[in-house]
Design a protein around this motif. Sequence first.
Motif, PDB file in Angstrom:
ATOM      1  N   PHE A 219       2.797  10.772  -6.446  1.00  0.00           N
ATOM      2  CA  PHE A 219       3.688  11.191  -7.446  1.00  0.00           C
ATOM      3  C   PHE A 219       3.407  11.527  -8.783  1.00  0.00           C
ATOM      4  O   PHE A 219       3.327  12.434  -9.019  1.00  0.00           O
ATOM      5  N   GLU A 220       2.417  10.603  -9.259  1.00  0.00           N
ATOM      6  CA  GLU A 220       1.783  10.937 -10.570  1.00  0.00           C
ATOM      7  C   GLU A 220       0.393  11.569 -10.978  1.00  0.00           C
ATOM      8  O   GLU A 220       0.137  12.191 -11.895  1.00  0.00           O
ATOM      9  N   GLY A 221       0.291  12.023  -9.684  1.00  0.00           N
ATOM     10  CA  GLY A 221      -1.641  12.291  -9.919  1.00  0.00           C
ATOM     11  C   GLY A 221      -2.457  11.528 -10.461  1.00  0.00           C
ATOM     12  O   GLY A 221      -2.947  11.795 -11.667  1.00  0.00           O
ATOM     13  N   ILE A 222      -2.693  10.327 -10.066  1.00  0.00           N
ATOM     14  CA  ILE A 222      -3.184   9.051 -10.931  1.00  0.00           C
ATOM     15  C   ILE A 222      -4.559   8.440  -9.618  1.00  0.00           C
ATOM     16  O   ILE A 222      -3.823   8.522  -8.679  1.00  0.00           O
ATOM     17  N   PRO A 223      -5.057   7.681 -10.251  1.00  0.00           N
ATOM     18  CA  PRO A 223      -6.174   6.811  -9.103  1.00  0.00           C
ATOM     19  C   PRO A 223      -5.456   5.533  -8.467  1.00  0.00           C
ATOM     20  O   PRO A 223      -4.432   5.013  -9.213  1.00  0.00           O
ATOM     21  N   PRO A 224      -4.826   5.383  -7.207  1.00  0.00           N
ATOM     22  CA  PRO A 224      -4.347   4.374  -6.226  1.00  0.00           C
ATOM     23  C   PRO A 224      -4.888   3.454  -7.556  1.00  0.00           C
ATOM     24  O   PRO A 224      -3.792   2.234  -7.007  1.00  0.00           O
ATOM     25  N   PHE A 225      -5.884   3.036  -7.990  1.00  0.00           N
ATOM     26  CA  PHE A 225      -6.887   1.460  -7.598  1.00  0.00           C
ATOM     27  C   PHE A 225      -7.410   1.458  -8.808  1.00  0.00           C
ATOM     28  O   PHE A 225      -8.523   2.829  -9.352  1.00  0.00           O
ATOM     29  N   GLU A 226      -6.968   1.055 -10.677  1.00  0.00           N
ATOM     30  CA  GLU A 226      -7.720   0.519 -11.538  1.00  0.00           C
ATOM     31  C   GLU A 226      -7.355   0.000 -12.097  1.00  0.00           C
ATOM     32  O   GLU A 226      -6.493  -1.258 -12.070  1.00  0.00           O
TER      33      GLU A 226
ATOM     34  N   ASP B  47       0.675  -1.239  -0.220  1.00  0.00           N
ATOM     35  CA  ASP B  47      -0.106  -0.086   0.252  1.00  0.00           C
ATOM     36  C   ASP B  47       0.935   1.520  -0.066  1.00  0.00           C
ATOM     37  O   ASP B  47       0.137   2.620  -1.066  1.00  0.00           O
ATOM     38  N   ALA B  48       1.760   1.015   0.722  1.00  0.00           N
ATOM     39  CA  ALA B  48       3.148   2.321   0.971  1.00  0.00           C
ATOM     40  C   ALA B  48       3.382   2.547  -1.214  1.00  0.00           C
ATOM     41  O   ALA B  48       3.530   3.955  -1.015  1.00  0.00           O
ATOM     42  N   TRP B  49       3.918   1.434  -1.049  1.00  0.00           N
ATOM     43  CA  TRP B  49       4.151   1.885  -2.517  1.00  0.00           C
ATOM     44  C   TRP B  49       3.015   2.290  -3.433  1.00  0.00           C
ATOM     45  O   TRP B  49       3.290   3.558  -4.871  1.00  0.00           O
ATOM     46  N   ARG B  50       2.085   1.397  -3.283  1.00  0.00           N
ATOM     47  CA  ARG B  50       0.708   2.157  -3.661  1.00  0.00           C
ATOM     48  C   ARG B  50       0.310   3.595  -4.359  1.00  0.00           C
ATOM     49  O   ARG B  50       0.500   4.159  -4.960  1.00  0.00           O
TER      50      ARG B  50
END
Lengths: 143, 143, 143, 143
Positions: free
Chosen positions: C132-139, C123-126
């Motif tokens: 950093f990227e400004g993307i959803p944490p799950f897709e 989870d910490a990596w996610r």
Amino acid sequence: MFRFYKPIEVRFSDLDVLGHVNNARYLTYMEQARVAYFRMLNLRKPDEPRVGFILASAHIDFRRPILIDSQVRVGVRVTRLGNKSFTMAYRLEDGVSGEVFATAETVQVSFDYANQRSIPLPDAWRQAMASFEGIPPFEESRA
Amino acid sequence: MFRFYKPIEVRFSDLDVLGHVNNARYLTYMEQARVAYFRMLNLRKPDEPRVGFILASAHIDFRRPILIDSQVRVGVRVTRLGNKSFTMAYRLEDGVSGEVFATAETVQVSFDYANQRSIPLPDAWRQAMASFEGIPPFEESRA
Amino acid sequence: MFRFYKPIEVRFSDLDVLGHVNNARYLTYMEQARVAYFRMLNLRKPDEPRVGFILASAHIDFRRPILIDSQVRVGVRVTRLGNKSFTMAYRLEDGVSGEVFATAETVQVSFDYANQRSIPLPDAWRQAMASFEGIPPFEESRA
Amino acid sequence: MFRFYKPIEVRFSDLDVLGHVNNARYLTYMEQARVAYFRMLNLRKPDEPRVGFILASAHIDFRRPILIDSQVRVGVRVTRLGNKSFTMAYRLEDGVSGEVFATAETVQVSFDYANQRSIPLPDAWRQAMASFEGIPPFEESRA
């Protein structure tokens, strides 16, 4: 003179812009030959998992360029067994034409990875190499 | 002692199974340093497109393993200018800690690719190297 | 579009007989960029020594040859975070001229080396990558 | 399914710190197989010295790690012949156990080096590949 030869397949990616095998690959070919030599002698024992050889020095004399179609084989042999170190000689040649691409020599040191220190060459290894090559099991360094 | 250093970035793919830079990569690092050295001296001329150097021999003494985080730099210099050949010395070291990974030496031969033969070292190159290093422009071989 | 770039020094030995960087080196350059990206995010924790990423797939579109003087930099970013896998996109380009040498994509799977099985992305990596990227944490996967 | 296989010897220096063949080497192994395939078809003619294939794209699906003792062979075949481009499929497998290490695909473009432009696939090459594989000599791109 060499009792063991290792054939090497030249890879397209081994070539440099002149169409010659890059000089760094000579050490790679020698490493392939050295690994195959030790396998042939069947030296690694299950109870010595952390003993290995560290390369201490390498010398190469380049004679002729190796090309993509060269039928490379590497003659390799042990020439001197010291206390902790031993010397190997190599000849990179064309197995068909007999042309010599390079001659080389490396010195290896017996190393205990568990304790991170050099150790005397294990006796079973010393005997195996001396017996295979027909050389003395111990010879002082040529220093 | 070295007037020219070339920093080298260790690549993950340079490492072997022990986590050390593979010994063949030392020649690659030295090559990078050698190419950078010649560029620094700005030796290649438009009217000499087919003259180059062929590696005649290489000797490496391995001292300490290079790891992924090592800040490698290669000191390189010309130590002797012969008629057709010249000698270069190298030190692979950590630019931060100063630890020495390896010392090495190579001999190069001046080569005319158009006519496929060795030639005397072009005079402009000889002078440039002698001047940069502060060494005699000609020295007999140590043979 | 890319928030992280890794400069790569082309090595003479990366070139093939045509004077172009060999296609296999593109994966090496991408690996250098990927490793630097994870370092920048400072993801590896002392208590997770045996978790890593395994490359599941790689796709490269080659656009222009890379030459010895190319000022290569690799843009790299995470484009999708799945359950156990995540996707990264790359652009190999000349940092000076902006020319694009290649675009690429890889899929990585989170792997527990101790138990030799794939595991959900820590989870910490996610969170670190998503943030950093400004993307959803799950897709969900685009399958 | 594959009518041509190229055996590959894994080199010690192909391994990374995990003891697995580095992912970039998969492209090297595929290149060795591709070069051997074209040699087997005996395609290169003396009067077409400057025509070659440029790699346009590569896709690899990694399945299992390749180890030092893996008996690697690469199955390679042409799967589609377009106007200027053609597609090849690969399977990297263990020749003894049959385990699949990776599957892959590359697209090549026929290239005229003298004029630096892509050209239609030479007809003799098209016929040779179609004949060997038993596939149509021309198929529209799957775009």
